[in-house]
Scaffold this motif. Structure first.
Motif, PDB file in Angstrom:
ATOM      1  N   SER A  50      28.562  53.586  22.088  1.00  0.00           N
ATOM      2  CA  SER A  50      29.301  54.843  21.976  1.00  0.00           C
ATOM      3  C   SER A  50      29.656  55.111  20.526  1.00  0.00           C
ATOM      4  O   SER A  50      29.778  54.192  19.717  1.00  0.00           O
ATOM      5  N   ALA A  51      29.872  56.381  20.227  1.00  0.00           N
ATOM      6  CA  ALA A  51      30.192  56.784  18.859  1.00  0.00           C
ATOM      7  C   ALA A  51      31.639  56.489  18.485  1.00  0.00           C
ATOM      8  O   ALA A  51      31.960  56.317  17.307  1.00  0.00           O
ATOM      9  N   THR A  52      32.521  56.425  19.487  1.00  0.00           N
ATOM     10  CA  THR A  52      33.939  56.183  19.207  1.00  0.00           C
ATOM     11  C   THR A  52      34.450  55.044  20.076  1.00  0.00           C
ATOM     12  O   THR A  52      33.912  54.793  21.164  1.00  0.00           O
ATOM     13  N   PRO A  53      35.504  54.381  19.628  1.00  0.00           N
ATOM     14  CA  PRO A  53      36.074  53.313  20.460  1.00  0.00           C
ATOM     15  C   PRO A  53      36.662  53.857  21.763  1.00  0.00           C
ATOM     16  O   PRO A  53      36.640  53.170  22.784  1.00  0.00           O
ATOM     17  N   GLU A  54      37.158  55.080  21.752  1.00  0.00           N
ATOM     18  CA  GLU A  54      37.717  55.668  22.978  1.00  0.00           C
ATOM     19  C   GLU A  54      36.641  55.848  24.045  1.00  0.00           C
ATOM     20  O   GLU A  54      36.863  55.540  25.221  1.00  0.00           O
ATOM     21  N   GLU A  55      35.470  56.331  23.632  1.00  0.00           N
ATOM     22  CA  GLU A  55      34.356  56.486  24.580  1.00  0.00           C
ATOM     23  C   GLU A  55      33.913  55.129  25.119  1.00  0.00           C
ATOM     24  O   GLU A  55      33.628  54.985  26.310  1.00  0.00           O
ATOM     25  N   ALA A  56      33.828  54.147  24.244  1.00  0.00           N
ATOM     26  CA  ALA A  56      33.410  52.803  24.659  1.00  0.00           C
ATOM     27  C   ALA A  56      34.403  52.206  25.645  1.00  0.00           C
ATOM     28  O   ALA A  56      34.006  51.554  26.617  1.00  0.00           O
ATOM     29  N   LEU A  57      35.700  52.441  25.422  1.00  0.00           N
ATOM     30  CA  LEU A  57      36.705  51.926  26.350  1.00  0.00           C
ATOM     31  C   LEU A  57      36.591  52.607  27.706  1.00  0.00           C
ATOM     32  O   LEU A  57      36.719  51.952  28.742  1.00  0.00           O
ATOM     33  N   GLU A  58      36.334  53.902  27.720  1.00  0.00           N
ATOM     34  CA  GLU A  58      36.155  54.607  28.996  1.00  0.00           C
ATOM     35  C   GLU A  58      34.968  54.033  29.765  1.00  0.00           C
ATOM     36  O   GLU A  58      35.028  53.859  30.985  1.00  0.00           O
ATOM     37  N   GLU A  59      33.887  53.726  29.065  1.00  0.00           N
ATOM     38  CA  GLU A  59      32.714  53.111  29.705  1.00  0.00           C
ATOM     39  C   GLU A  59      33.060  51.716  30.237  1.00  0.00           C
ATOM     40  O   GLU A  59      32.629  51.344  31.331  1.00  0.00           O
ATOM     41  N   ALA A  60      33.824  50.955  29.483  1.00  0.00           N
ATOM     42  CA  ALA A  60      34.221  49.614  29.918  1.00  0.00           C
ATOM     43  C   ALA A  60      35.138  49.690  31.134  1.00  0.00           C
ATOM     44  O   ALA A  60      35.017  48.881  32.065  1.00  0.00           O
ATOM     45  N   LYS A  61      36.039  50.651  31.158  1.00  0.00           N
ATOM     46  CA  LYS A  61      36.933  50.818  32.309  1.00  0.00           C
ATOM     47  C   LYS A  61      36.133  51.174  33.554  1.00  0.00           C
ATOM     48  O   LYS A  61      36.391  50.645  34.645  1.00  0.00           O
ATOM     49  N   ALA A  62      35.136  52.044  33.403  1.00  0.00           N
ATOM     50  CA  ALA A  62      34.290  52.406  34.543  1.00  0.00           C
ATOM     51  C   ALA A  62      33.522  51.190  35.053  1.00  0.00           C
ATOM     52  O   ALA A  62      33.399  50.980  36.269  1.00  0.00           O
ATOM     53  N   LEU A  63      33.015  50.368  34.135  1.00  0.00           N
ATOM     54  CA  LEU A  63      32.304  49.148  34.530  1.00  0.00           C
ATOM     55  C   LEU A  63      33.244  48.183  35.244  1.00  0.00           C
ATOM     56  O   LEU A  63      32.877  47.590  36.264  1.00  0.00           O
ATOM     57  N   ALA A  64      34.458  48.038  34.759  1.00  0.00           N
ATOM     58  CA  ALA A  64      35.427  47.154  35.413  1.00  0.00           C
ATOM     59  C   ALA A  64      35.699  47.618  36.838  1.00  0.00           C
ATOM     60  O   ALA A  64      35.761  46.795  37.763  1.00  0.00           O
ATOM     61  N   HIS A  65      35.841  48.922  37.038  1.00  0.00           N
ATOM     62  CA  HIS A  65      36.076  49.459  38.387  1.00  0.00           C
ATOM     63  C   HIS A  65      34.873  49.179  39.298  1.00  0.00           C
ATOM     64  O   HIS A  65      35.059  48.812  40.467  1.00  0.00           O
ATOM     65  N   ARG A  66      33.648  49.341  38.768  1.00  0.00           N
ATOM     66  CA  ARG A  66      32.471  49.071  39.585  1.00  0.00           C
ATOM     67  C   ARG A  66      32.405  47.595  39.970  1.00  0.00           C
ATOM     68  O   ARG A  66      32.103  47.256  41.118  1.00  0.00           O
ATOM     69  N   ILE A  67      32.667  46.715  39.021  1.00  0.00           N
ATOM     70  CA  ILE A  67      32.606  45.269  39.287  1.00  0.00           C
ATOM     71  C   ILE A  67      33.632  44.885  40.358  1.00  0.00           C
ATOM     72  O   ILE A  67      33.301  44.211  41.334  1.00  0.00           O
ATOM     73  N   LEU A  68      34.869  45.322  40.184  1.00  0.00           N
ATOM     74  CA  LEU A  68      35.902  44.971  41.156  1.00  0.00           C
ATOM     75  C   LEU A  68      35.638  45.626  42.507  1.00  0.00           C
ATOM     76  O   LEU A  68      35.967  45.061  43.551  1.00  0.00           O
ATOM     77  N   GLY A  69      35.043  46.807  42.507  1.00  0.00           N
ATOM     78  CA  GLY A  69      34.728  47.491  43.753  1.00  0.00           C
ATOM     79  C   GLY A  69      33.672  46.773  44.573  1.00  0.00           C
ATOM     80  O   GLY A  69      33.631  46.909  45.803  1.00  0.00           O
ATOM     81  N   GLU A  70      32.809  46.008  43.923  1.00  0.00           N
ATOM     82  CA  GLU A  70      31.745  45.285  44.615  1.00  0.00           C
ATOM     83  C   GLU A  70      32.207  43.933  45.173  1.00  0.00           C
ATOM     84  O   GLU A  70      31.501  43.314  45.960  1.00  0.00           O
ATOM     85  N   ILE A  71      33.382  43.489  44.772  1.00  0.00           N
ATOM     86  CA  ILE A  71      33.887  42.189  45.234  1.00  0.00           C
ATOM     87  C   ILE A  71      34.431  42.311  46.651  1.00  0.00           C
ATOM     88  O   ILE A  71      35.216  43.204  46.953  1.00  0.00           O
ATOM     89  N   GLU A  72      33.964  41.414  47.510  1.00  0.00           N
ATOM     90  CA  GLU A  72      34.459  41.365  48.883  1.00  0.00           C
ATOM     91  C   GLU A  72      35.147  40.026  49.119  1.00  0.00           C
ATOM     92  O   GLU A  72      34.738  39.004  48.594  1.00  0.00           O
ATOM     93  N   PHE A  73      36.174  40.067  49.924  1.00  0.00           N
ATOM     94  CA  PHE A  73      36.906  38.839  50.240  1.00  0.00           C
ATOM     95  C   PHE A  73      36.494  38.299  51.579  1.00  0.00           C
ATOM     96  O   PHE A  73      36.167  38.922  52.480  1.00  0.00           O
TER      97      PHE A  73
END
Length: 73
Positions: A50-73
């Motif tokens: 990403s061109a800015t740290p803010e954009e990169a953080l938004e992408e990282a937050k989206a990835l974190a949500h996807r990862i946690l969303g795929e976890i099943e207990f």
């Protein structure tokens, strides 16, 4: 820029940003699993830069949500 942390059960995902070449930024997610006896850590990288740290953080937050969303207990 501060890291953002999300938790689901025994999993904690921390979204962060790191600078890469040419003044670009990349989002990363550190996933920790703490089951009491031992702790496992895995690092995931956002594929695109990403061109800015803010954009990169938004992408990282989206990835974190996807990862946690795929976890099943």
């Amino acid at each position: 820029m501060e890291d953002v942390t999300y938790t689901k059960g025994i999993y904690t995902a921390t979204a962060a940003v790191r600078p890469v070449d040419d003044g670009l930024y990349q989002g990363v997610v550190a996933l920790a699993r703490d089951d009491g006896d031992e702790q496992e850590n895995t690092v995931y990288e956002v594929e695109a830069t990403s061109a800015t740290p803010e954009e990169a953080l938004e992408e990282a937050k989206a990835l974190a949500h996807r990862i946690l969303g795929e976890i099943e207990f």
